[in-house]
Design a protein around this motif. Sequence first.
Motif, PDB file in Angstrom:
ATOM      1  N   ASN A 122       0.845  -1.180   0.000  1.00  0.00           N
ATOM      2  CA  ASN A 122       0.000   0.000   0.000  1.00  0.00           C
ATOM      3  C   ASN A 122       0.886   1.236   0.000  1.00  0.00           C
ATOM      4  O   ASN A 122       1.892   1.274   0.702  1.00  0.00           O
ATOM      5  CB  ASN A 122      -0.874   0.038   1.266  1.00  0.00           C
ATOM      6  CG  ASN A 122      -1.903  -1.059   1.304  1.00  0.00           C
ATOM      7  OD1 ASN A 122      -2.724  -1.173   0.414  1.00  0.00           O
ATOM      8  ND2 ASN A 122      -1.870  -1.869   2.341  1.00  0.00           N
ATOM      9  N   VAL A 123       0.533   2.256  -0.773  1.00  0.00           N
ATOM     10  CA  VAL A 123       1.256   3.520  -0.710  1.00  0.00           C
ATOM     11  C   VAL A 123       0.971   4.196   0.626  1.00  0.00           C
ATOM     12  O   VAL A 123       1.850   4.755   1.260  1.00  0.00           O
ATOM     13  CB  VAL A 123       0.885   4.426  -1.902  1.00  0.00           C
ATOM     14  CG1 VAL A 123       1.426   5.829  -1.714  1.00  0.00           C
ATOM     15  CG2 VAL A 123       1.426   3.826  -3.189  1.00  0.00           C
ATOM     16  N   ASP A 124      -0.284   4.134   1.060  1.00  0.00           N
ATOM     17  CA  ASP A 124      -0.672   4.702   2.352  1.00  0.00           C
ATOM     18  C   ASP A 124      -1.041   3.563   3.300  1.00  0.00           C
ATOM     19  O   ASP A 124      -1.652   2.580   2.896  1.00  0.00           O
ATOM     20  CB  ASP A 124      -1.859   5.651   2.185  1.00  0.00           C
ATOM     21  CG  ASP A 124      -2.213   6.352   3.470  1.00  0.00           C
ATOM     22  OD1 ASP A 124      -3.173   5.913   4.132  1.00  0.00           O
ATOM     23  OD2 ASP A 124      -1.514   7.316   3.843  1.00  0.00           O
ATOM     24  N   SER A 125      -0.676   3.683   4.572  1.00  0.00           N
ATOM     25  CA  SER A 125      -0.882   2.587   5.526  1.00  0.00           C
ATOM     26  C   SER A 125      -2.351   2.286   5.808  1.00  0.00           C
ATOM     27  O   SER A 125      -2.674   1.251   6.377  1.00  0.00           O
ATOM     28  CB  SER A 125      -0.155   2.877   6.836  1.00  0.00           C
ATOM     29  OG  SER A 125      -0.667   4.048   7.434  1.00  0.00           O
ATOM     30  N   SER A 126      -3.275   3.172   5.412  1.00  0.00           N
ATOM     31  CA  SER A 126      -4.693   2.885   5.648  1.00  0.00           C
ATOM     32  C   SER A 126      -5.298   2.019   4.557  1.00  0.00           C
ATOM     33  O   SER A 126      -6.474   1.692   4.609  1.00  0.00           O
ATOM     34  CB  SER A 126      -5.483   4.194   5.750  1.00  0.00           C
ATOM     35  OG  SER A 126      -5.552   4.828   4.487  1.00  0.00           O
ATOM     36  N   GLY A 127      -4.507   1.621   3.571  1.00  0.00           N
ATOM     37  CA  GLY A 127      -5.042   0.872   2.439  1.00  0.00           C
ATOM     38  C   GLY A 127      -5.159  -0.619   2.683  1.00  0.00           C
ATOM     39  O   GLY A 127      -4.691  -1.166   3.681  1.00  0.00           O
ATOM     40  N   ARG A 128      -5.801  -1.261   1.732  1.00  0.00           N
ATOM     41  CA  ARG A 128      -5.959  -2.720   1.737  1.00  0.00           C
ATOM     42  C   ARG A 128      -5.907  -3.198   0.298  1.00  0.00           C
ATOM     43  O   ARG A 128      -6.344  -2.497  -0.615  1.00  0.00           O
ATOM     44  CB  ARG A 128      -7.309  -3.094   2.351  1.00  0.00           C
ATOM     45  CG  ARG A 128      -7.605  -4.580   2.306  1.00  0.00           C
ATOM     46  CD  ARG A 128      -8.974  -4.892   2.859  1.00  0.00           C
ATOM     47  NE  ARG A 128      -9.260  -6.314   2.784  1.00  0.00           N
ATOM     48  CZ  ARG A 128     -10.478  -6.831   2.845  1.00  0.00           C
ATOM     49  NH1 ARG A 128     -11.526  -6.054   2.996  1.00  0.00           N
ATOM     50  NH2 ARG A 128     -10.644  -8.122   2.759  1.00  0.00           N
ATOM     51  N   PHE A 129      -5.382  -4.399   0.083  1.00  0.00           N
ATOM     52  CA  PHE A 129      -5.467  -5.018  -1.233  1.00  0.00           C
ATOM     53  C   PHE A 129      -5.622  -6.520  -1.071  1.00  0.00           C
ATOM     54  O   PHE A 129      -5.197  -7.106  -0.082  1.00  0.00           O
ATOM     55  CB  PHE A 129      -4.262  -4.682  -2.128  1.00  0.00           C
ATOM     56  CG  PHE A 129      -2.933  -5.193  -1.657  1.00  0.00           C
ATOM     57  CD1 PHE A 129      -2.502  -6.469  -1.985  1.00  0.00           C
ATOM     58  CD2 PHE A 129      -2.096  -4.380  -0.902  1.00  0.00           C
ATOM     59  CE1 PHE A 129      -1.266  -6.928  -1.564  1.00  0.00           C
ATOM     60  CE2 PHE A 129      -0.861  -4.830  -0.485  1.00  0.00           C
ATOM     61  CZ  PHE A 129      -0.432  -6.115  -0.814  1.00  0.00           C
TER      62      PHE A 129
END
Length: 147
Positions: A122-129
């Motif tokens: 993730n580019v930002d830590s709040s992301g998910r994939f």
Amino acid sequence: MSTVYKTSDQDESGDANYKEIFNTADHVCHGGSGNNTTIYPFFDVTMYGRNDSYRDNRKNMRVTYTGVTHSPTVTNHVYTLGAYLAYTDAATREFMWHQTMPLPHVTISAAGTLSVKIEIKNVDSSGRFIVYGNSTFETRVRFMEVQ
């Protein structure tokens, strides 16, 4: 031609550290003398991406090749997956996509195994994939060897 399939789904969220998608996707090269064989890898990914409180839904992908002697060297090549959204509010946005990416092609001069390592973060830590895989389609690395 050869194909290496991702065998199960991989769900990652809550940080911005690289996660291994393929530790090694291996292609057994037939090779040839005099640097006359080129390997063309392709990454087919079926993927879900989400940002929870930030407008940046991008994911970074890092690719490294090891194994049989090859040229040029491919170490930690970084690509961007996903989208940066021009919104000012902090709302969750979800995306689902299937993408085929040509990876750097390399020339080999002998038989051996070319190993491709793929990592995503993730580019930002709040992301998910989620990278989807089920052993027969969805996410895979394909190799085309041309002599």
